[in-house]
Design a protein around this motif. Structure first.
Motif, short mmCIF file in Angstrom:
data_model
loop_
_atom_site.label_atom_id
_atom_site.label_comp_id
_atom_site.label_asym_id
_atom_site.label_seq_id
_atom_site.Cartn_x
_atom_site.Cartn_y
_atom_site.Cartn_z
N ARG A 131 0.87 -1.18 0.00
CA ARG A 131 0.00 0.00 0.00
C ARG A 131 0.91 1.23 0.00
O ARG A 131 1.62 1.49 0.97
CB ARG A 131 -0.95 0.00 1.20
N VAL A 132 0.86 1.97 -1.11
CA VAL A 132 1.87 2.98 -1.41
C VAL A 132 1.27 4.38 -1.34
O VAL A 132 0.24 4.65 -1.96
CB VAL A 132 2.44 2.76 -2.83
N GLU A 149 -0.47 -5.48 -8.57
CA GLU A 149 -0.65 -6.11 -7.26
C GLU A 149 -0.57 -5.10 -6.10
O GLU A 149 -0.86 -5.44 -4.96
CB GLU A 149 0.41 -7.21 -7.05
N LEU A 150 -0.18 -3.87 -6.41
CA LEU A 150 -0.05 -2.84 -5.38
C LEU A 150 -1.24 -1.87 -5.44
O LEU A 150 -1.85 -1.68 -6.49
CB LEU A 150 1.25 -2.06 -5.56
N TRP A 151 -1.51 -1.26 -4.29
CA TRP A 151 -2.53 -0.21 -4.20
C TRP A 151 -1.84 1.12 -3.93
O TRP A 151 -0.92 1.19 -3.12
CB TRP A 151 -3.52 -0.52 -3.08
N PHE A 152 -2.29 2.18 -4.61
CA PHE A 152 -1.64 3.48 -4.52
C PHE A 152 -2.61 4.55 -4.03
O PHE A 152 -3.74 4.65 -4.51
CB PHE A 152 -1.12 3.91 -5.90
N PRO A 165 -1.73 3.63 -12.29
CA PRO A 165 -1.94 2.31 -11.71
C PRO A 165 -3.42 1.90 -11.74
O PRO A 165 -4.31 2.75 -11.63
CB PRO A 165 -1.45 2.48 -10.27
N ALA A 166 -3.65 0.60 -11.86
CA ALA A 166 -5.03 0.10 -11.92
C ALA A 166 -5.75 0.25 -10.59
O ALA A 166 -6.95 0.53 -10.55
CB ALA A 166 -5.01 -1.36 -12.37
N ARG A 167 -5.02 0.07 -9.50
CA ARG A 167 -5.63 0.14 -8.16
C ARG A 167 -5.09 1.40 -7.47
O ARG A 167 -3.96 1.42 -7.00
CB ARG A 167 -5.29 -1.11 -7.36
N MET A 168 -5.91 2.43 -7.43
CA MET A 168 -5.43 3.69 -6.86
C MET A 168 -6.59 4.55 -6.39
O MET A 168 -7.73 4.39 -6.83
CB MET A 168 -4.61 4.47 -7.88
N HIS A 189 -5.06 5.11 5.67
CA HIS A 189 -4.97 4.35 4.42
C HIS A 189 -4.07 3.13 4.55
O HIS A 189 -3.78 2.48 3.55
CB HIS A 189 -4.46 5.27 3.31
N ARG A 190 -3.60 2.84 5.76
CA ARG A 190 -2.77 1.65 6.03
C ARG A 190 -1.57 1.59 5.09
O ARG A 190 -1.24 0.54 4.53
CB ARG A 190 -3.62 0.39 5.94
#
Length: 255
Positions: A131-132, A149-152, A165-168, A189-190
């Protein structure tokens, strides 16, 4: 004397404010803004908005408007304009000074991983967290677009553009940021890894303290170099002293 400030930063605005108070008869100051921010805070003096058309266009502008001194006070990561300014100043035979805020320096407890580019920063992330908090601005998100695979959490002044990114999630905000606020962003936001450019300055530094307190790794993207032969100062008042020397006809560093 006509001074052109390539600005858009807090340092450029402060320099313009200091020059407005300088008792130098006939001093004219023009502030050039790139126009990437919709509602910029305008500095004192004349203001122009937009690009010059590269180094040759800037050199033409310097000659056409009888500029005596050029100050590159752009963002430390606005690398292209720095090299354009150096080439234009040499072509037009105009003295050039770069005003760059000091970079950040790690202290005890920091867990920093340096990267030479956004692409290098992206390559480091999978081994550091999931989680970035990404604070590198709205441009350049394409470097992170393949990390599915990461969340931004992408924080920027204005909405991002281009591949991303796809997950942001986007957090639109402008510094200065408080330490308590940065702690809350990391907690809510962990976040387990932070990515930042080495922008320097106090306005966005609290995220580094918050990350240190939480024991989080921080990926720090190094600054591009200042062109060879360009004199550099790190404070607006030093730039004023340099300009005053040019006004009085004293030899300038690098001449």
């Amino acid at each position: 004397m006509h001074v052109l400030i390539l600005g858009g930063t807090a340092e450029a605005r402060r320099l313009a404010e200091l020059l407005a108070d300088e008792p130098l008869p006939g001093l004219r100051v023009t502030n050039s803004l790139a126009g990437r921010v919709a509602s910029p805070r305008l500095p004192p003096g004349e203001v122009r908005v937009g690009g010059f058309g590269g180094a040759d266009g800037l050199a033409d502008w310097l000659r056409a408007h009888a500029v005596d001194v050029l100050i590159d006070a752009t963002h430390p990561f606005a690398g292209t304009i720095g090299f354009h300014a150096a080439r234009a100043a040499a072509t037009a035979h105009v003295p050039l000074l770069a005003l760059r805020r000091p970079g950040w320096v790690p202290v005890e407890g920091d867990v920093w991983h340096e990267a030479g580019s956004l692409e290098e920063a992206a390559a480091l992330l999978p081994a550091l967290g999931r989680r970035v908090l990404l604070t590198t601005g709205r441009m350049g998100l394409a470097a992170f677009a393949g990390l599915d695979e990461l969340w931004f959490l992408v924080r920027s002044v204005e909405a991002p553009q281009g591949p991303r990114p796809a997950r942001m999630e986007v957090l639109l905000d402008r510094g200065p940021f408080s330490l308590d606020g940065e702690r809350e962003v990391l907690r809510r936001h962990r976040i387990d890894v932070v990515v930042t450019k080495d922008s320097g300055g106090a306005a966005t530094a609290p995220k580094l303290t918050a990350a240190r307190e939480a024991g989080l790794p921080v990926v720090v993207v190094r600054r591009p170099p200042v062109p060879d032969g360009v004199s550099v100062v790190d404070e607006p008042w030093r730039a004023v002293r340099w300009i005053r020397g040019a006004y009085e006809g004293r030899p300038l560093p690098g001449e």
